[in-house]
Enzyme design. Structure first.
Site, PDB file in Angstrom:
ATOM      1  N   LYS A 171     -10.358   0.214  -2.686  1.00 15.92           N
ATOM      2  CA  LYS A 171     -10.247   0.061  -1.242  1.00 15.92           C
ATOM      3  C   LYS A 171     -10.563   1.373  -0.536  1.00 15.92           C
ATOM      4  O   LYS A 171      -9.732   2.276  -0.516  1.00 15.92           O
ATOM      5  CB  LYS A 171      -8.841  -0.410  -0.851  1.00 15.92           C
ATOM      6  CG  LYS A 171      -8.649  -0.606   0.663  1.00 15.92           C
ATOM      7  CD  LYS A 171      -7.260  -1.128   0.979  1.00 15.92           C
ATOM      8  CE  LYS A 171      -7.011  -1.185   2.489  1.00 15.92           C
ATOM      9  NZ  LYS A 171      -5.649  -1.715   2.813  1.00 15.92           N
ATOM     10  N   LYS A 201      -6.942   3.360  -3.614  1.00 10.82           N
ATOM     11  CA  LYS A 201      -7.382   3.387  -2.217  1.00 10.82           C
ATOM     12  C   LYS A 201      -7.585   4.830  -1.793  1.00 10.82           C
ATOM     13  O   LYS A 201      -6.790   5.704  -2.141  1.00 10.82           O
ATOM     14  CB  LYS A 201      -6.321   2.692  -1.360  1.00 10.82           C
ATOM     15  CG  LYS A 201      -6.540   2.709   0.129  1.00 10.82           C
ATOM     16  CD  LYS A 201      -5.406   1.938   0.825  1.00 10.82           C
ATOM     17  CE  LYS A 201      -5.439   2.095   2.336  1.00 10.82           C
ATOM     18  NZ  LYS A 201      -4.314   1.379   2.994  1.00 10.82           N
ATOM     19  N   ASP A 222       0.865  -1.191   0.000  1.00  6.96           N
ATOM     20  CA  ASP A 222       0.000   0.000   0.000  1.00  6.96           C
ATOM     21  C   ASP A 222       0.895   1.232   0.000  1.00  6.96           C
ATOM     22  O   ASP A 222       1.453   1.614   1.032  1.00  6.96           O
ATOM     23  CB  ASP A 222      -0.910   0.001   1.229  1.00  6.96           C
ATOM     24  CG  ASP A 222      -2.001  -1.064   1.150  1.00  6.96           C
ATOM     25  OD1 ASP A 222      -1.768  -2.126   0.536  1.00  6.96           O
ATOM     26  OD2 ASP A 222      -3.090  -0.839   1.720  1.00  6.96           O
TER      27      ASP A 222
END
Length: 339
Positions: free
Chosen positions: A275, A239, A176
């Site tokens: 996400k 995300k 991430d």
């Protein structure tokens, strides 16, 4: 593989499918940077807000349907601990919860023992990657590592690349990353593209989730443009947030990002995951997000390969709701510890 999953593979195509959930997804290779495509993006914020309001005005799903949606939500959680006082013991307990996210008596009562329900991933800082990998040995649960100077993303660039490589070497299957927000704020889309592409290359076979920190980007159009550029550069997921901004995941921002994903898929054939992270802590919130995903992107995205919740508290409320479904009573949150 089902026919639908190989729509964009040809007999001479060497792209490899991946999948830890039920889908087999052709990994996003990215496309050349297209400044014109980015600059042409426009957002009708009033229309976005009306669409989100229509979702909130509906009756919520109940009984068996609600339980089914909540079990699906569990499978899409990135169970997360990102605290300065994390210890190996805490991470091991979190991994134990990841492997068995629902109490055994509830699993039995719900009749889902054969489903082997787990969370989608465990997300930790680099320092705890090896501990999490060891604790999850023998499962299909991947370890995700936050990286690239998380949460601000302002450490020297060569160190950000090295951090990715160290986490991959330690066994992280997902990285991430955080983008440099100033590239978005100054509309330097070429720089953002090159940055995410370099991060993607450093990840190798590990999947890259690009954290946009949408609460710091200034406008809806910049969120949409940053989403598109990250996907162009090869992001496997986009995300919303680190979970540490003043404003994290919201439904209007989620709608904008989902429609960017849909646009990219229609243009390229690559399915990009989504996400939302930060501030999603109730079962009701989770179901609303899942319904939005189904309506905007389709049922293929209702799978941990293409949708994740970034959450640390969500599982507690979902488990409480499932206990109420089984027993008719709500239990105290401390009966459902995370670790």
């Amino acid at each position: 593989m089902s026919e639908q999953k190989v729509t964009h593979l040809t007999p001479h195509d060497n792209r490899q499918p991946y999948g830890v959930g039920h889908n087999l997804i052709v990994r996003n290779e990215g496309i050349p940077f297209d400044a014109g495509l980015v600059e042409d993006i426009r957002i009708n914020l009033s229309a976005v807000e009306r669409r989100v309001a229509s979702l909130k005005g509906r009756r919520t799903v109940k009984k068996d349907w609600q339980a089914a949606w909540l079990l699906k939500a569990i499978s899409c959680i990135d169970l997360t601990t990102l605290s300065g006082d994390d210890t190996p013991g805490r991470v091991r307990r979190l991994c134990a919860k990841a492997k068995a996210p629902i109490r055994a008596d509830l699993v039995e009562a719900l009749g889902v023992a054969d489903k082997n329900i787990t969370v989608g991933a465990v997300c930790v800082y680099h320092e705890m990657v090896a501990t999490a990998v060891e604790a999850l040995t023998g499962t299909n649960i991947p370890v995700a590592a936050v990286s690239t100077g998380f949460p601000a993303g302002l450490s020297p660039f060569h160190l950000r690349l090295a951090e990715i490589q160290e986490s991959v070497a330690a066994g992280a299957k997902e990285i991430d990353i955080v983008i440099t927000r100033r590239h978005v704020l100054t509309s330097n889309w070429q720089a953002l593209y090159e940055e995410v592409k370099a991060f993607r290359d450093a990840c190798g076979d590990a999947h890259i989730k690009a954290i946009l920190a949408t609460g710091e980007l200034g406008s809806a159009s910049k969120v949409a443009k940053a989403s598109m550029v990250a996907m162009m550069a090869g992001a496997d997921f986009i995300k919303t947030s680190t979970g540490m901004e003043k404003v994290n995941a919201t439904q209007p921002v989620s709608l904008i990002m989902m429609r960017a994903i849909r646009d990219y898929y229609e243009r390229t054939g690559f399915k990009i995951g989504y996400k939302p992270a930060g501030g999603i802590s109730t079962a009701k919130d989770a179901v609303q997000y899942l319904i939005m995903v189904k309506e905007e992107l389709g049922t293929d995205w209702l799978d941990p390969d293409l949708f994740r919740f970034g959450a640390s508290r969500l599982l507690t409320d979902i488990e409480r709701q499932l206990e109420h479904f089984v027993t008719g009573r709500y239990s105290a949150a401390h009966r459902h510890p995370m670790g």
